[in-house]
Write a protein that holds these residues in place. Structure first.
Motif, mmCIF file in Angstrom:
data_model
loop_
_atom_site.group_PDB
_atom_site.id
_atom_site.type_symbol
_atom_site.label_atom_id
_atom_site.label_comp_id
_atom_site.label_asym_id
_atom_site.label_seq_id
_atom_site.Cartn_x
_atom_site.Cartn_y
_atom_site.Cartn_z
ATOM 1 N N HIS A 184 0.831 -1.212 0.000
ATOM 2 C CA HIS A 184 0.000 0.000 0.000
ATOM 3 C C HIS A 184 0.862 1.257 0.000
ATOM 4 O O HIS A 184 0.361 2.337 0.244
ATOM 5 C CB HIS A 184 -0.909 0.025 1.225
ATOM 6 N N GLN A 210 -10.061 -2.166 -4.854
ATOM 7 C CA GLN A 210 -9.140 -3.157 -5.423
ATOM 8 C C GLN A 210 -8.485 -2.617 -6.702
ATOM 9 O O GLN A 210 -7.285 -2.806 -6.918
ATOM 10 C CB GLN A 210 -9.866 -4.486 -5.687
ATOM 11 N N LYS A 231 -14.264 0.882 6.256
ATOM 12 C CA LYS A 231 -12.996 0.933 6.999
ATOM 13 C C LYS A 231 -12.571 -0.462 7.463
ATOM 14 O O LYS A 231 -11.391 -0.793 7.426
ATOM 15 C CB LYS A 231 -13.126 1.850 8.225
ATOM 16 N N GLN A 232 -13.521 -1.253 7.899
ATOM 17 C CA GLN A 232 -13.213 -2.586 8.420
ATOM 18 C C GLN A 232 -12.815 -3.573 7.325
ATOM 19 O O GLN A 232 -12.202 -4.589 7.613
ATOM 20 C CB GLN A 232 -14.414 -3.130 9.202
ATOM 21 N N GLN A 233 -13.148 -3.273 6.072
ATOM 22 C CA GLN A 233 -12.911 -4.230 4.992
ATOM 23 C C GLN A 233 -11.718 -3.887 4.117
ATOM 24 O O GLN A 233 -11.431 -4.612 3.172
ATOM 25 C CB GLN A 233 -14.170 -4.371 4.134
ATOM 26 N N VAL A 234 -11.036 -2.779 4.391
ATOM 27 C CA VAL A 234 -9.849 -2.428 3.605
ATOM 28 C C VAL A 234 -8.603 -2.640 4.455
ATOM 29 O O VAL A 234 -8.663 -2.603 5.685
ATOM 30 C CB VAL A 234 -9.914 -0.986 3.054
ATOM 31 N N SER A 235 -7.498 -2.848 3.772
ATOM 32 C CA SER A 235 -6.282 -3.205 4.493
ATOM 33 C C SER A 235 -5.260 -2.078 4.592
ATOM 34 O O SER A 235 -4.326 -2.173 5.367
ATOM 35 C CB SER A 235 -5.630 -4.417 3.817
ATOM 36 N N GLY A 236 -5.420 -1.038 3.839
ATOM 37 C CA GLY A 236 -4.440 0.043 3.842
ATOM 38 C C GLY A 236 -4.862 1.198 4.725
ATOM 39 O O GLY A 236 -5.880 1.139 5.426
#
Length: 175
Positions: free
Chosen positions: A3, A85, A109-114
């Motif tokens: 990221h 993505q 917010k809870q489903q993204v990694s960056g």
């Protein structure tokens, strides 16, 4: 997944405070993806008679339709996750995701990694208007990471917002 140098900014604010103008300012200086959770809902609405108007009645219709699709199949969040993505796979530096509802902000917010920043845009020089739906009328009820007051004249606003954005991005980088 890498990221480096990418940040998701979830942007919100009442109608007419200049969110899209601020995103355009950012796009002049950064590689930007600017998306909204309401986009797939507007496409469905347009295919069924909505003509793009931003009246209180139309805004309530879109908010209600978005809520129905959120409950049925979570279309708005699914759309944003696909956009995210693509953002990660591409060369953009900033993704602005326009989301009105606090619960929907939290869900993304809870489903993204960056890195994610939530940003409320306000304007102390504009009169607040109630639109007659909770999506528009309760945007200030969320605990945002950053608040930007978009009250400067247009010529000064670009420089001011870019300085604000630079500081936000530096904070993210130094985390």
């Amino acid at each position: 997944m890498e990221h480096s140098g990418k940040v998701l900014i979830i942007i919100n604010g009442r109608g007419g405070v200049g969110k899209d103008t601020l995103c355009e300012f950012a796009a002049r200086n950064y590689r930007v993806r600017n998306v909204s959770s309401i986009t797939p809902i507007k496409e469905i609405a347009a295919a069924n008679g909505w003509k793009g108007e931003k009246t209180p009645k139309a805004r309530k219709f879109l908010a209600d339709l978005k809520d129905a699709f959120t409950q049925y199949n979570d279309l708005p969040t699914s759309y944003l996750l696909r956009q995210y993505q693509e953002f990660l796979a591409g060369n953009e530096q900033i993704m602005f995701a326009h989301i009105r509802e606090g619960r929907e902000i939290d869900k993304l917010k809870q489903q993204v990694s960056g890195p994610v920043i939530t940003l409320l845009v306000q304007s102390s020089c504009r009169q607040l208007r109630n639109w007659g739906n909770t999506s528009d009328d309760q945007v200030d009820q969320y605990p945002y990471d950053q608040i930007y007051d978009n009250s400067k004249p247009l010529k000064a606003a670009e420089e001011d917002f870019l300085a604000f954005l630079k500081n936000v991005l530096e904070e993210v980088e130094n985390r």
